[in-house]
Write a protein that holds these residues in place. Structure first.
Motif, PDB file in Angstrom:
ATOM      1  N   GLU A 224      -7.620  -0.608 -11.589  1.00 41.07           N
ATOM      2  CA  GLU A 224      -6.273  -0.976 -10.684  1.00 41.07           C
ATOM      3  C   GLU A 224      -5.136  -0.633 -11.591  1.00 41.07           C
ATOM      4  O   GLU A 224      -3.910  -0.256 -11.165  1.00 41.07           O
ATOM      5  CB  GLU A 224      -6.446  -2.576 -10.198  1.00 41.07           C
ATOM      6  CG  GLU A 224      -5.076  -2.761  -9.368  1.00 41.07           C
ATOM      7  CD  GLU A 224      -5.378  -4.218  -8.758  1.00 41.07           C
ATOM      8  OE1 GLU A 224      -6.334  -4.804  -8.819  1.00 41.07           O
ATOM      9  OE2 GLU A 224      -4.118  -4.695  -8.378  1.00 41.07           O
TER      10      GLU A 224
ATOM     11  N   LEU B  16      -4.493   2.990 -11.766  1.00 42.27           N
ATOM     12  CA  LEU B  16      -3.934   3.607 -10.589  1.00 42.27           C
ATOM     13  C   LEU B  16      -2.281   3.085 -10.413  1.00 42.27           C
ATOM     14  O   LEU B  16      -1.503   3.786  -9.506  1.00 42.27           O
ATOM     15  CB  LEU B  16      -4.767   3.318  -9.332  1.00 42.27           C
ATOM     16  CG  LEU B  16      -6.000   3.603  -9.407  1.00 42.27           C
ATOM     17  CD1 LEU B  16      -6.960   3.185  -8.105  1.00 42.27           C
ATOM     18  CD2 LEU B  16      -6.186   5.140  -9.137  1.00 42.27           C
ATOM     19  N   SER B  17      -2.076   2.064 -11.030  1.00 43.23           N
ATOM     20  CA  SER B  17      -0.648   1.679 -10.835  1.00 43.23           C
ATOM     21  C   SER B  17       0.215   2.189 -11.661  1.00 43.23           C
ATOM     22  O   SER B  17       1.389   2.029 -11.795  1.00 43.23           O
ATOM     23  CB  SER B  17      -0.619  -0.006 -11.101  1.00 43.23           C
ATOM     24  OG  SER B  17      -0.970  -0.060 -12.476  1.00 43.23           O
TER      25      SER B  17
ATOM     26  N   GLN C 100      -7.483   7.315  -5.063  1.00 43.00           N
ATOM     27  CA  GLN C 100      -6.170   7.305  -5.573  1.00 43.00           C
ATOM     28  C   GLN C 100      -5.282   5.836  -5.308  1.00 43.00           C
ATOM     29  O   GLN C 100      -4.267   5.541  -6.024  1.00 43.00           O
ATOM     30  CB  GLN C 100      -5.245   8.476  -5.111  1.00 43.00           C
ATOM     31  CG  GLN C 100      -5.823   9.709  -5.392  1.00 43.00           C
ATOM     32  CD  GLN C 100      -4.911  10.833  -4.729  1.00 43.00           C
ATOM     33  OE1 GLN C 100      -3.943  10.648  -4.947  1.00 43.00           O
ATOM     34  NE2 GLN C 100      -5.690  11.908  -4.342  1.00 43.00           N
ATOM     35  N   THR C 101      -5.939   5.332  -4.208  1.00 43.36           N
ATOM     36  CA  THR C 101      -5.348   3.780  -4.123  1.00 43.36           C
ATOM     37  C   THR C 101      -6.511   2.966  -3.950  1.00 43.36           C
ATOM     38  O   THR C 101      -7.534   3.199  -3.890  1.00 43.36           O
ATOM     39  CB  THR C 101      -4.464   4.118  -2.751  1.00 43.36           C
ATOM     40  OG1 THR C 101      -5.407   4.289  -1.778  1.00 43.36           O
ATOM     41  CG2 THR C 101      -3.632   4.883  -2.706  1.00 43.36           C
ATOM     42  N   LEU C 102      -6.063   1.671  -3.614  1.00 37.73           N
ATOM     43  CA  LEU C 102      -7.025   0.829  -3.333  1.00 37.73           C
ATOM     44  C   LEU C 102      -7.653   0.443  -2.164  1.00 37.73           C
ATOM     45  O   LEU C 102      -8.578  -0.308  -1.779  1.00 37.73           O
ATOM     46  CB  LEU C 102      -6.779  -0.759  -3.965  1.00 37.73           C
ATOM     47  CG  LEU C 102      -6.333  -0.710  -5.605  1.00 37.73           C
ATOM     48  CD1 LEU C 102      -5.738  -2.071  -5.884  1.00 37.73           C
ATOM     49  CD2 LEU C 102      -7.477  -0.492  -6.430  1.00 37.73           C
ATOM     50  N   ASP C 103      -7.165   1.465  -1.150  1.00 35.33           N
ATOM     51  CA  ASP C 103      -7.376   1.339   0.384  1.00 35.33           C
ATOM     52  C   ASP C 103      -8.914   1.570   0.457  1.00 35.33           C
ATOM     53  O   ASP C 103      -9.521   2.067  -0.339  1.00 35.33           O
ATOM     54  CB  ASP C 103      -6.730   2.464   1.013  1.00 35.33           C
ATOM     55  CG  ASP C 103      -5.354   2.077   1.505  1.00 35.33           C
ATOM     56  OD1 ASP C 103      -5.160   1.230   2.403  1.00 35.33           O
ATOM     57  OD2 ASP C 103      -4.490   2.663   0.988  1.00 35.33           O
TER      58      ASP C 103
ATOM     59  N   ARG D 146       0.761  -4.781  -3.758  1.00 39.15           N
ATOM     60  CA  ARG D 146      -0.112  -3.447  -4.051  1.00 39.15           C
ATOM     61  C   ARG D 146       0.514  -2.366  -3.166  1.00 39.15           C
ATOM     62  O   ARG D 146       0.539  -1.307  -3.440  1.00 39.15           O
ATOM     63  CB  ARG D 146      -1.466  -3.527  -3.526  1.00 39.15           C
ATOM     64  CG  ARG D 146      -2.235  -4.451  -4.657  1.00 39.15           C
ATOM     65  CD  ARG D 146      -3.543  -4.719  -4.042  1.00 39.15           C
ATOM     66  NE  ARG D 146      -4.463  -5.425  -5.125  1.00 39.15           N
ATOM     67  CZ  ARG D 146      -5.797  -5.968  -5.112  1.00 39.15           C
ATOM     68  NH1 ARG D 146      -6.285  -5.752  -4.028  1.00 39.15           N
ATOM     69  NH2 ARG D 146      -6.331  -6.095  -6.029  1.00 39.15           N
TER      70      ARG D 146
ATOM     71  N   CYS E  40       3.795  -1.278  -5.200  1.00 38.99           N
ATOM     72  CA  CYS E  40       3.236  -0.347  -6.201  1.00 38.99           C
ATOM     73  C   CYS E  40       2.398   0.915  -6.063  1.00 38.99           C
ATOM     74  O   CYS E  40       2.102   1.519  -7.115  1.00 38.99           O
ATOM     75  CB  CYS E  40       2.479  -1.085  -7.248  1.00 38.99           C
ATOM     76  SG  CYS E  40       3.017  -2.687  -7.847  1.00 38.99           S
ATOM     77  N   GLY E  41       2.338   1.157  -4.654  1.00 39.07           N
ATOM     78  CA  GLY E  41       1.752   2.439  -4.434  1.00 39.07           C
ATOM     79  C   GLY E  41       0.044   2.334  -4.458  1.00 39.07           C
ATOM     80  O   GLY E  41      -0.359   3.487  -4.511  1.00 39.07           O
ATOM     81  N   LEU E  42      -0.438   1.116  -4.770  1.00 40.55           N
ATOM     82  CA  LEU E  42      -1.920   0.916  -4.827  1.00 40.55           C
ATOM     83  C   LEU E  42      -2.514   0.823  -3.353  1.00 40.55           C
ATOM     84  O   LEU E  42      -3.789   1.047  -3.225  1.00 40.55           O
ATOM     85  CB  LEU E  42      -2.138  -0.365  -5.331  1.00 40.55           C
ATOM     86  CG  LEU E  42      -1.890  -0.296  -6.914  1.00 40.55           C
ATOM     87  CD1 LEU E  42      -1.875  -1.780  -7.837  1.00 40.55           C
ATOM     88  CD2 LEU E  42      -2.789   0.762  -7.668  1.00 40.55           C
ATOM     89  N   LEU E  43      -1.858   0.598  -2.262  1.00 43.36           N
ATOM     90  CA  LEU E  43      -2.111   0.624  -0.928  1.00 43.36           C
ATOM     91  C   LEU E  43      -1.238   1.087  -0.179  1.00 43.36           C
ATOM     92  O   LEU E  43       0.085   1.367  -0.395  1.00 43.36           O
ATOM     93  CB  LEU E  43      -2.245  -0.947  -0.325  1.00 43.36           C
ATOM     94  CG  LEU E  43      -3.484  -1.707  -0.872  1.00 43.36           C
ATOM     95  CD1 LEU E  43      -3.445  -3.213  -0.553  1.00 43.36           C
ATOM     96  CD2 LEU E  43      -4.730  -1.084  -0.573  1.00 43.36           C
TER      97      LEU E  43
END
Lengths: 364, 299
Positions: A202, A205-206, A361-364, B49, B52-55
Motif C-alpha cells: 500500500e 502504491l501510494s 496498481q491500486t487496491l481495488d 485511498r 491518494c490514487g489507491l482506489l
C-alpha cells in the motif's frame, strides 16, 4: 477441530487448488506421460537400398515406437538434429548390408541415440532388436535366399553424450532448471503477497513508482539470487558427481537470464492472483508440476500426445532443459542453442506483459 | 477566496453492492489541519485511498492539490505523504534505511542531509540504526511520519496516526503537525478517534455511512449540531436513571463521566422535559462535548 474445519472451508482459494492439483496430476499421469514413449523422432541413413532394408525401416515405423522424420541420408545434418534435440535416434544401415547378411558376414546396424534424454531412449532401445529379428524372420520365411547358416545382424548402440549411461549426468542438467523454477516462482510470489499482507505494498502504491518500476525493483535481486543458485548447483555437481563443465558454461549463464526472468514473472502473476503467501505457494506448485512432468525432464517429450506437447511447448522449462543438456552434455554452441533460446525469450516477454497487466496498481 | 488543497465533489465508491462512500463532497483549505472523522466503517479510509490514487472512484471526482484525482493520480502521489492505518514500512530495515528507501523513490535531492534533518526534527536520530521492528508503537508512528516528510509534501494524509500511542507522544506528534502547518504551510488531513485530537484541528469533516454530516471549522461544529448538554452529580441511583433514559428516550444520550452524569440531545425542548422527570437530580446546563456532538450527529 470445528474451528479448523470452518477456517479451511472459508479459504476458497486453497480448496480450489486442493481440487485442481489432483486433477492436473491425474491428467498428466493418466494421459500425457508415457513410461513407454512412442513416436520418437528418428533419422535413417540408408546406404543399402534393398527389400530387406526397406522392410526394416517400414517395420520400425510400423512399430509406432519410431517416427521416421528424416530420410535425407545426410549423416551430418542428422547428427546436428540429434545434438539440438530435434531427433532421438539415427539409424544407419551400411553399404552392402543385404549382401553381407545373405553371406553370413554379420552386418551391422548402427543406432545412435541421445543419451542425455534417458526418458526417450529406454524402451525404444529394448524394442529395436525384436523388430529387427521379426523382419529378418519374415524375409527368410518368404524366400530370402541366405547362403550361410549364420543369420545375425549386429546391432551397435551408440549412446551419445553420456556413453557410460550415468543417470546423474542426464538428471543434473535438467535439475538446474527444476531448482530455478521452484525457487524463483516461490520467491517472487511469496515476497509480493507478504508485502500485501504487511501493508508495505500500500505504501509502495501510494508513491509515484510505476508498476514496471516496482516489478523491476522486485525481480532484479532475485535474478542475482538465481545466478547464485545456478553457480552453487554447478559447483556442487562438479565436485559431487563430476559433471563435465568443460563446455561453454558462459552460454548456459547467458541463456539462464530469460529463463530466470520468465519464472520470476510467473511468480509475479501468481502473487496477483493469490491473497496469501500460502495460496501463492500452492499456485507455484500448480506450475511446477507440469514443468517437471511434461517438459521432457523425466519423461520423453516426443513420447507424449500432441496436446501435452503443445502445453509443454508453452513452458520455458521445456526449452531450458534442452539448452542445459545441450550445453553441458553435448557441448552445444550459440547457434545450436538459439532455437531453444528464442522461445524462452518470447515466453518471458509474454509473461512480463501479463505480469505488468495483472499487477495491481491500486487496491481495488 | 480560500485556496483549496482538496476539492472533491459527489465522490462515490462501491464495493460490489456495498456503498462505502456515497456522493461525498469534501473541501479542505490549503495549510489547514483537517480532522476527518467518522465511526469505524464510515468510509474515511476509502475516501483517503481515493484521494491518494489507491482506489478509483466509482463516480464523482474533483481535485487534490489542483490535480484531477482520477486522471492525474501519479502527479498527486508526488506531492503527498500518505501514512496508512497499519505500519507500512519495512520491519527488517533500520530507521535510516527505510527513510533512504523512501527518499530514493521520490528522487529527493541531497538525500543524506534531508534524512538527517527530518530525523533530527522528529528526534529519531538516536534510533537511526535500529530496525523498525524493534521500535515501540509510538516511535514506529514517528518513523512513518518521517517517511511521509522526506520529499517535502504539500499534503499529508494520515490515517489514525496516533492509534496506540501514549498521551505524551501524541502531544509531541500533534505539536509537530501544527509546526508543519504553520511554518511550512503543509495541509494535513488526519483521521482520529481521540476527542482531544479533534480539538486540535482547525477544520473538521464528519462522515457516517459514507455520507457527509458536517464540514466546517472546529469552532462551528457545536452550534451546528444544536446539541444541548446538562451535567449532574453521580449518585448510587444513577444506574437506574441511565437505564430508564436509554430505554425510553433513544434520541437522548446519557453518559457517566467520573463523578458526573452527562445528558445531551439535539432536541432541546424534549431534553428539558426529560430532566424535569428526575427532580432528585440537579442538572446544570453545560457546553456539549465533541463526543456528544458526534453521537448526536450520527443519530
Amino acid at each position: 477441530m470445528v474451528k479448523e474445519f470452518k477456517l479451511i472451508l472459508r479459504d476458497k482459494g486453497t480448496i480450489a487448488i486442493l481440487v485442481i492439483i489432483p486433477l492436473i496430476q491425474l491428467i498428466l499421469f493418466g494421459f500425457a506421460i508415457k513410461i513407454d514413449p512412442k513416436h520418437l523422432p528418428t533419422a535413417v541413413i540408408v546406404y543399402d537400398h534393398s527389400p530387406l532394408t526397406r522392410g526394416i525401416i517400414s517395420n520400425l515405423q510400423a512399430s509406432t515406437y519410431f517416427d521416421i522424420v528424416d530420410t535425407s541420408n545426410n549423416f551430418k545434418e542428422a547428427k546436428q538434429k540429434l545434438e539440438s534435440g530435434k531427433i532421438s535416434f539415427i539409424v544407419t544401415i551400411p553399404e552392402n548390408f543385404t549382401h553381407d547378411f545373405i553371406r553370413g558376414n554379420n552386418p551391422q546396424i548402427l543406432v545412435e541415440l541421445d543419451g542425455s534424454d534417458p526418458g526417450s531412449s529406454g524402451t525404444a532401445v529394448s524394442v529395436f532388436q525384436p523388430i529387427l529379428q521379426r523382419t529378418i524372420d519374415y524375409f527368410i520365411k518368404n524366400g530370402l535366399n541366405v547362403v550361410s547358416n549364420t543369420k545375425n545382424v549386429n546391432l551397435i548402440m551408440h549412446r551419445n553424450y553420456n556413453e557410460a549411461n550415468k543417470s546423474e549426468l542426464s538428471i543434473i542438467p535438467g535439475l538446474i532448471g527444476v531448482l530455478l523454477t521452484m525457487t524463483m516462482v516461490m520467491l517472487t510470489s511469496s515476497s509480493i503477497t507478504r508485502e500485501n499482507e504487511d501493508g508495505t505494498m500500500e505504501m509502495l502504491l501510494s508513491t509515484p513508482l510505476r508498476p514496471l518500476e516496482i516489478i523491476i525493483g522486485k525481480i532484479l535481486p532475485y535474478v542475482t539470487l538465481g545466478y547464485l543458485q545456478l553457480s552453487v548447483t554447478l559447483i556442487f555437481s562438479k565436485f559431487l558427481v563430476n559433471l563435465p563443465l568443460d563446455s561453454n558454461i558462459f552460454l548456459l549463464y547467458f541463456s539462464s537470464a530469460p529463463f530466470i526472468i520468465a519464472n520470476l514473472m510467473i511468480g509475479m502473476i501468481f502473487s496477483a492472483l493469490a491473497s496469501t503467501p500460502m495460496q501463492a505457494m500452492q499456485l507455484g506448485m500448480l506450475y511446477q508440476l507440469p514443468s517437471l512432468m511434461i517438459s521432457g525432464y523425466i519423461f520423453s517429450f516426443f513420447g507424449m500426445p500432441k496436446w501435452a506437447q503443445l502445453i509443454g511447448s508453452c513452458l520455458p522449462m521445456t526449452y531450458y532443459i534442452r539448452i542445459s543438456r545441450g550445453v553441458i552434455l553435448k557441448g552445444n554452441q550459440f547457434l545450436q542453442v538459439i532455437p531453444n533460446l528464442i522461445p524462452i525469450c518470447i515466453i518471458s516477454v509474454i509473461f512480463i506483459i501479463i505480469a505488468s497487466k495483472v499487477f495491481k496498481q491500486t487496491l481495488d | 477566496m480560500t485556496e483549496l488543497a482538496i476539492d472533491i465533489k459527489g465522490i462515490t465508491k462501491n464495493f460490489g453492492n456495498v456503498k462505502a462512500v456515497d456522493n461525498l463532497t469534501l473541501q479542505v483549505p490549503r495549510g489547514s489541519i483537517c480532522g476527518f472523522l467518522g465511526s469505524n466503517g464510515s468510509g474515511k479510509t476509502t475516501t483517503i485511498r481515493m484521494l491518494c490514487g489507491l482506489l478509483i472512484p466509482s463516480s464523482g471526482g474533483g481535485t487534490c492539490l489542483n490535480y484531477n484525482v482520477i486522471t492525474q493520480s501519479n502527479l498527486i502521489k508526488k506531492k503527498i505523504g500518505y501514512a496508512s492505518q497499519k505500519f507500512s514500512l519495512y520491519s527488517d530495515l533500520t530507521v535510516y534505511e527505510n527513510l533512504k528507501f523512501v527518499a530514493g523513490i521520490y528522487k529527493v535531492d541531497n538525500k543524506k542531509e534531508k534524512i538527517a534533518s527530518v530525523m533530527n526534527e522528529l528526534k529519531l536520530t538516536p534510533y537511526k540504526d535500529t530496525r523498525a521492528k524493534n521500535l515501540s508503537g509510538g516511535w514506529k508512528q514517528v518513523l512513518t511520519l518521517a517517511s511521509c516528510l522526506v520529499h517535502n509534501p504539500e499534503l499529508l494524509v494520515l490515517d489514525e496516526p496516533t492509534a496506540g500511542v501514549d498521551p505524551k507522544m501524541r502531544k509531541n506528534f500533534w505539536d509537530y503537525l501544527h509546526q508543519l502547518s504553520q511554518k511550512k504551510g503543509i495541509t494535513i488531513l488526519v483521521t482520529t478517534h481521540f476527542m482531544d485530537e479533534v480539538e486540535r484541528c482547525k477544520q473538521l469533516v464528519y462522515i457516517n455511512n459514507g455520507k457527509l454530516l458536517y464540514s466546517g471549522t472546529t469552532a462551528e461544529i457545536i452550534p451546528f449540531s444544536k446539541v444541548e448538554s446538562y451535567i449532574t452529580a453521580n449518585n448510587e441511583n444513577s444506574l437506574d436513571i441511565v437505564k430508564t433514559i436509554n430505554s425510553t428516550y433513544p434520541q437522548v444520550s446519557i453518559t457517566f463521566m467520573g463523578n458526573d452524569l452527562r445528558i445531551s440531545s439535539k432536541d432541546a425542548t424534549s431534553l428539558e422535559a426529560i430532566i424535569k422527570n428526575f427532580p432528585n437530580y440537579n442538572f446544570v446546563k453545560t457546553t456539549p462535548s465533541f463526543e456528544e456532538v458526534f453521537i448526536s450527529l450520527m443519530q
